[in-house]
Design an enzyme around this catalytic site. Structure first.
Site, PDB file in Angstrom:
ATOM      1  N   GLY A  61       1.680   2.238  10.866  1.00  0.00           N
ATOM      2  CA  GLY A  61       2.583   3.380  10.751  1.00  0.00           C
ATOM      3  C   GLY A  61       3.227   3.799  12.057  1.00  0.00           C
TER       4      GLY A  61
ATOM      5  CD  GLU B 249      -3.169   5.539   6.644  1.00  0.00           C
ATOM      6  OE1 GLU B 249      -3.148   5.547   5.392  1.00  0.00           O
ATOM      7  OE2 GLU B 249      -2.216   5.102   7.328  1.00  0.00           O
TER       8      GLU B 249
ATOM      9  N   GLY C 243       2.660  -1.130   4.457  1.00  0.00           N
ATOM     10  CA  GLY C 243       2.664   0.296   4.140  1.00  0.00           C
ATOM     11  C   GLY C 243       4.086   0.787   3.969  1.00  0.00           C
ATOM     12  N   GLY C 244       4.648   1.370   5.046  1.00  0.00           N
ATOM     13  CA  GLY C 244       5.974   1.992   4.989  1.00  0.00           C
ATOM     14  C   GLY C 244       7.035   1.127   4.327  1.00  0.00           C
TER      15      GLY C 244
ATOM     16  CG  ASN D 171      -1.785   1.213   1.315  1.00  0.00           C
ATOM     17  OD1 ASN D 171      -1.859   1.996   0.356  1.00  0.00           O
ATOM     18  ND2 ASN D 171      -2.452   1.403   2.444  1.00  0.00           N
ATOM     19  CD1 TRP D 172       3.883   1.068  -2.532  1.00  0.00           C
ATOM     20  CD2 TRP D 172       3.683   1.822  -4.639  1.00  0.00           C
ATOM     21  NE1 TRP D 172       4.620   0.244  -3.349  1.00  0.00           N
ATOM     22  CE2 TRP D 172       4.520   0.683  -4.644  1.00  0.00           C
ATOM     23  CE3 TRP D 172       3.420   2.460  -5.853  1.00  0.00           C
ATOM     24  CZ2 TRP D 172       5.094   0.169  -5.815  1.00  0.00           C
ATOM     25  CZ3 TRP D 172       3.969   1.957  -7.016  1.00  0.00           C
ATOM     26  CH2 TRP D 172       4.803   0.827  -6.990  1.00  0.00           C
ATOM     27  CE  LYS D 173      -0.168   3.443   4.625  1.00  0.00           C
ATOM     28  NZ  LYS D 173      -0.235   3.627   6.065  1.00  0.00           N
TER      29      LYS D 173
ATOM     30  CB  SER E 163       4.636  -1.474  12.317  1.00  0.00           C
ATOM     31  OG  SER E 163       4.128  -0.162  12.474  1.00  0.00           O
TER      32      SER E 163
ATOM     33  CD  GLU F  11      -3.875  -2.486   7.279  1.00  0.00           C
ATOM     34  OE1 GLU F  11      -2.708  -2.632   6.921  1.00  0.00           O
ATOM     35  OE2 GLU F  11      -4.577  -1.517   6.941  1.00  0.00           O
TER      36      GLU F  11
HETATM   37  C1  PEP Z   1      -1.069   0.151   6.059  1.00  0.00           C
HETATM   38  O1  PEP Z   1      -1.270   1.343   6.030  1.00  0.00           O
HETATM   39  O2  PEP Z   1      -1.812  -0.631   5.445  1.00  0.00           O
HETATM   40  C2  PEP Z   1       0.074  -0.324   6.819  1.00  0.00           C
HETATM   41  C3  PEP Z   1       0.085  -1.569   7.216  1.00  0.00           C
HETATM   42  O3  PEP Z   1       1.069   0.594   7.083  1.00  0.00           O
HETATM   43  P1  PEP Z   1       2.461   0.307   7.824  1.00  0.00           P
HETATM   44  O4  PEP Z   1       3.026  -0.962   7.267  1.00  0.00           O
HETATM   45  O5  PEP Z   1       3.302   1.502   7.512  1.00  0.00           O
HETATM   46  O6  PEP Z   1       2.154   0.188   9.277  1.00  0.00           O
END
Ligand code: PEP
Length: 248
Positions: free
Chosen positions: A172, A96, A233-234, A9-11, A212, A166
């Site tokens: 995040g 989000e 995500g990140g 997920n590049w957001k 995370s 999640e």
């Molecule tokens: C996400 O936003 O789907 C996510 C899992 O982010 P992160 O890995 O940065 O916690």
């Protein structure tokens, strides 16, 4: 048999150049795998990512869609537009979107139906806040998100649903759920699906963990019985990290 899936997920990140670069690094460094890999860039780069990943094993997802198929909704993108681009998936219910844009379960139920009606598969996200977990309300919170956002679907439609668990306190933040916490919630989700749709559907539904994830913590999460991969995500913004997670 349910699939093992890893979603990037590049957001709201990456330039067009960075998106192309990430695609080509992932494609050239991914070892042959039995997992499904899905990239979710911003709407603007969907076309480029679809082109870059054509004839590969990688699938492409949008990060959201509108609940209506067309109409006077300035600035919005419909599921039919996404399907026309050749996408496979759309992510719905990300925390989000629930938090910043007030998307609630009843709106999400409409978005889910709209996406499925256009032939897209849905990655439906659910998760609890830290307060809800600390007060013991986390299980009920997830049950409610599933019941109100997803369980209006007929049985056959569930075959096109992937669940993303999640915990909001882990997205995040650098804090990951323990493998015990993740397994407990994933087992609960599978049980809830089984109660509503039967054991066959429940066993075939992929339930991904997100929050995370890093190359060093995913191994322990991914070996849990009911954890079928991850939503990243990140760490998905770094090709090496993402590939290490995919190969975990
Ligand atoms: C996400 O936003 O789907 C996510 C899992 O982010 P992160 O890995 O940065 O916690």
């Amino acid at each position: 048999m349910r699939k093992q899936i890893v979603v990037a997920n590049w957001k709201m990140n990456n330039s067009p150049e960075q998106s192309k670069q990430l695609c080509s690094s992932i494609l050239s460094n991914m070892s042959p795998i039995d997992k499904e890999v899905i990239l979710a860039p911003s709407y603007l780069y969907l076309n480029a990512v679809v082109d870059a990943t054509q004839n590969s094993v990688i699938k492409v997802a949008a990060q959201n869609c509108h609940q209506e198929i067309s109409g006077a909704y300035t600035g919005e993108v419909s599921a039919s537009m996404l399907a026309a681009l050749g996408l496979d998936y759309v992510i719905l219910g990300h925390s989000e979107r629930r938090y910043y844009y007030g998307e609630d379960n009843s709106l999400l139920a409409k978005k889910v139906s709209s996406a499925l009606s256009q032939g897209l598969k849905v990655i439906y996200c659910c998760g609890e806040t830290l307060d809800q977990r600390n007060s013991g309300a986390h299980i009920d919170r997830i049950t409610k998100q599933l019941t109100e956002g997803l369980f209006h679907l007929p049985t056959d439609a569930m075959r096109n649903i992937v669940i993303g668990y999640e915990p909001i306190w882990a997205v995040g933040t650098g804090i990951t759920a323990t493998s015990t916490q993740a397994q407990e919630m994933h087992a609960h989700i599978r049980n809830a699906i089984s109660n509503k749709y039967g054991a066959d559907i429940a066993n075939d539904t992929s339930i991904l963990y997100g929050g995370s994830c890093t190359p060093s913590n995913v191994k322990e999460l991914f070996v849990q019985n009911d954890v079928d991969g991850g939503l990243i995500g990140g760490a998905s913004l770094d090709a090496d990290d993402f590939i290490a997670i995919v190969n975990a």
